[in-house]
Design an enzyme around this catalytic site. Sequence first.
Site, short mmCIF file in Angstrom:
data_model
loop_
_atom_site.label_atom_id
_atom_site.label_comp_id
_atom_site.label_asym_id
_atom_site.label_seq_id
_atom_site.Cartn_x
_atom_site.Cartn_y
_atom_site.Cartn_z
N LYS A 162 -4.86 -1.01 -3.62
CA LYS A 162 -2.99 -0.97 -2.46
C LYS A 162 -3.82 -1.05 -1.18
O LYS A 162 -4.93 -1.33 -0.51
CB LYS A 162 -3.27 0.19 -2.21
N LYS A 216 -0.82 -3.06 -5.98
CA LYS A 216 0.19 -2.36 -5.14
C LYS A 216 0.83 -3.30 -3.69
O LYS A 216 -0.89 -3.11 -2.86
CB LYS A 216 0.03 -1.23 -5.38
#
Length: 303
Positions: free
Chosen positions: A176, A229
């Site tokens: 992330k 992400k």
Amino acid sequence: MVRETTLSPAHLIYPLFVAPGKGLRREIPSLPGCFHLSADQAAREAEEVEKLGIGGVILFGLPSAKDPVGSEGYADDGVVQEGIRAIRAACKDLLVVTDVCLCEYTSHGHCGVVENGEVQNDPTLALLAKMAVSHAKAGAHVVAPSDMMDGRVGAIRKALDEAGYASLPILSYAAKYASAFYGPFREAADSAPQFGDRRGYQMDPANVREALKEVRLDVEEGADIVMVKPALPYLDVIRAVAETSDRPVAAYNVSGEYAMVKAAAARGWVDEDRLMREILTSIRRAGADVILTYHAKDFARRA
Ligand code: PBG
């Protein structure tokens, strides 16, 4: 006949924002077409999502109150826990995933406990584990830690096993990035950090080998699905993870990616439908098995 990449609603997970109250359905200004929903309305929305053939939902919470340790995040009667119960009562087959992170519930907006102005990794783990167990108890099918603390997948796995949820899978937000693309979400979830930023625990957008390390560590700790992400600016990372990991790969087509499409479409500058298909196809082509996306309902309606 010879098309190499397929995309169907079953590959998609639709994010839902659960808020306190009853009968609440309030459109989120930064995410047109998405709503803050009370638990009863979240159940109605989930029924529609299930009918559209979408694979699942992921739940985020807007608590009625925030405090420094994010207590409502792991309360058995918290907004997300109520949302899970309402959705499970209304839907037979829809997969219910929950986001496990403190930032929506803490008064300072960070993803962990703060001491001396710094996020403390290890004291945060116990709270995340507690949150995951409370989601499991309420009926979640999958828990998805998004905090990026080191060691959280292992801590959550251990707590779930001890609580009798040994077969409940973990979808870890493994790679992330510290991204500007989360802007609209932070408005939607009221989770912007009140001081500093998340660069101490989220990743440098310039790194890809580090992403593979984060994925490897999460898998060693027991992650069942690994996520990258954001999605669109990190297609190369998705490809690298898909090639090196033996776990299913998820990608989060985040709020900023969605908001850009909606904003440009509202001005008539792009063909929204074609843009959405091209974007989602590219994420699948890069190697994602599953895509978390705010476009899920729009795509499924026109699939
Ligand atoms: C919480 C979390 C965030 C998102 C998902 N879980 C925000 C953040 O890290 O600030 C972002 C999702 C999106 O932008 O759509 N840690």
